[in-house]
Scaffold this active site. Structure first.
Site, short mmCIF file in Angstrom:
data_model
loop_
_atom_site.label_atom_id
_atom_site.label_comp_id
_atom_site.label_asym_id
_atom_site.label_seq_id
_atom_site.Cartn_x
_atom_site.Cartn_y
_atom_site.Cartn_z
N ASP A 50 0.87 -1.17 0.00
CA ASP A 50 0.00 0.00 0.00
C ASP A 50 0.91 1.22 0.00
O ASP A 50 1.53 1.55 1.02
CB ASP A 50 -0.89 0.00 1.23
CG ASP A 50 -1.76 1.26 1.33
OD1 ASP A 50 -1.68 2.13 0.44
OD2 ASP A 50 -2.52 1.37 2.32
N ASN A 77 5.88 2.90 -11.47
CA ASN A 77 4.73 3.01 -12.36
C ASN A 77 3.40 3.19 -11.64
O ASN A 77 2.43 3.66 -12.24
CB ASN A 77 4.66 1.77 -13.26
CG ASN A 77 3.44 1.77 -14.15
OD1 ASN A 77 3.37 2.49 -15.14
ND2 ASN A 77 2.44 0.97 -13.80
N SER A 128 3.71 11.66 -17.01
CA SER A 128 2.50 11.85 -17.81
C SER A 128 2.62 13.14 -18.60
O SER A 128 3.32 14.08 -18.19
CB SER A 128 1.26 11.94 -16.90
OG SER A 128 0.11 12.30 -17.63
N TYR A 141 -3.36 15.49 -9.77
CA TYR A 141 -2.65 14.59 -10.68
C TYR A 141 -1.56 15.32 -11.44
O TYR A 141 -0.41 14.87 -11.49
CB TYR A 141 -3.65 13.96 -11.65
CG TYR A 141 -3.03 12.93 -12.57
CD1 TYR A 141 -2.68 11.67 -12.09
CD2 TYR A 141 -2.81 13.22 -13.91
CE1 TYR A 141 -2.12 10.72 -12.94
CE2 TYR A 141 -2.25 12.27 -14.77
CZ TYR A 141 -1.91 11.03 -14.27
OH TYR A 141 -1.34 10.09 -15.11
N LYS A 145 2.52 14.64 -11.08
CA LYS A 145 3.32 14.18 -12.21
C LYS A 145 4.40 15.19 -12.58
O LYS A 145 5.52 14.81 -12.96
CB LYS A 145 2.42 13.87 -13.41
CG LYS A 145 1.54 12.65 -13.21
CD LYS A 145 2.36 11.39 -12.98
CE LYS A 145 1.49 10.13 -12.91
NZ LYS A 145 2.29 8.90 -12.73
N THR A 176 -5.48 1.48 -22.30
CA THR A 176 -5.55 0.57 -21.16
C THR A 176 -7.00 0.19 -20.91
O THR A 176 -7.93 0.82 -21.43
CB THR A 176 -4.99 1.24 -19.90
OG1 THR A 176 -5.79 2.40 -19.59
CG2 THR A 176 -3.54 1.68 -20.12
#
Length: 244
Positions: A50, A77, A128, A141, A145, A176
Site C-alpha cells: 500500500d 509506475n 504523464s 494529478y 506528475k 488501457t
C-alpha cells in the site's frame, strides 16, 4: 534480445495496464521481474504494498533484494488520478494523490540507491503528459506528475556520478482497460473515439506495449548516456496546436 539477462527488475503497479506491459517486456528480455501493488499478481512474483503507507517502499525493496540478491532496474509506475476541481478537492484526497504518485517513488528510489550503486542500475519513472500540461479538474494529478518529472531530473543530477541513471516516460492517451472503460461510459463512445483520433497526428491512441518498449530501452545498457530526460509518448498530441 536478452538485454536484461541475469538482471532483476521491480515494477510497481505491474499487474495491469502500462505496468503489466513493462513487466512483460522486461521479463521477455531476460529479467527476473517483481511487481508491487495492493492486490495479487498471478503472472509475476508479487509483493503486496500500500503505497500510501510510507513504510511500504523500504519493505518492498528489501524483499526484492532478499529474494533475488540484487536490484538492477526500478520502474516507478504505480499511480492514481482524482478528478476534482481546485476548490472541491479535499486535503485528504490531495495528500493521497501525492503519496502514491510522488512520495512513494521518492521513498522507493531512496531505498533502492544502495543496491543500484552496486549494479550500476537504472530508474525509469512513469510520468504523464499532464506533468507538462493539464486537463480540467486534474489539479492533484498534474501537480504530482510534474513533481515526478522534477524528481527524475534531480536524481539524475545527484547520482549520475555513481553510475545510476534516472529517466521518465510521459505517456499520453494509452489504450488501457481503464481508458477503454472510460470511453464506453462516456455516453457516446463512437464520438469519443473519433475525437481521440483527431487530437493525435498519428491518427490513433497508443498501446501499453509501445510505452513498455521505450521503458525497456531507457533501462538497458544501450541507453548508458541518457539520463535526466522526460520522454513524451503521445503520438504527437502535445506537438499539435488546436484549431482556432
Amino acid at each position: 534480445m536478452n538485454r536484461f539477462e541475469n538482471k532483476v527488475a521491480l515494477v510497481t503497479g505491474g499487474r495491469s495496464g502500462i505496468g503489466q506491459a513493462i513487466a512483460r517486456r522486461l521479463r521477455d528480455e531476460g529479467a527476473k521481474v517483481f511487481t508491487a501493488q495492493r492486490g495479487e499478481d498471478e503472472e509475476f512474483d508479487a509483493i503486496k504494498a500500500d503505497f500510501t503507507d510510507p513504510e511500504s517502499p523500504q519493505r518492498v525493496i528489501e524483499e526484492v533484494v532478499e529474494r533475488a540478491g540484487r536490484l538492477d532496474v526500478l520502474v516507478n509506475n504505480s499511480g492514481m488520478m482524482i478528478e476534482k476541481s481546485m476548490e472541491d478537492i479535499s486535503i485528504e484526497d490531495w495528500q493521497r494523490n501525492l503519496s502514491i504518485n510522488l512520495t512513494a517513488p521518492f521513498l522507493l528510489i531512496r531505498a533502492a540507491l544502495p543496491h543500484l550503486r552496486k549494479t550500476q542500475g537504472s530508474i525509469v519513472n512513469t510520468g504523464s503528459v499532464e506533468g507538462l500540461a493539464s486537463n480540467p479538474n486534474h489539479t492533484a494529478y498534474s501537480a504530482s506528475k510534474a513533481g515526478l518529472h522534477g524528481l527524475t531530473r534531480a536524481v539524475a543530477v545527484d547520482h549520475g556520478h555513481e553510475g545510476i541513471r534516472c529517466n521518465a516516460v510521459a505517456p499520453g492517451w494509452i489504450d488501457t482497460d481503464l481508458n477503454r472503460e472510460m470511453i464506453e461510459n462516456s455516453g457516446d463512445a463512437k464520438a469519443f473515439r473519433r475525437d481521440i483520433k483527431r487530437i493525435h497526428p498519428v491518427g490513433r491512441s497508443g498501446s501499453p506495449e509501445e510505452v513498455a518498449a521505450l521503458v525497456a530501452f531507457l533501462a538497458a545498457d544501450e541507453a548508458a548516456f541518457i539520463t535526466g530526460q522526460i520522454y513524451t509518448v503521445d503520438g504527437g498530441r502535445m506537438t499539435q496546436l488546436s484549431l482556432p
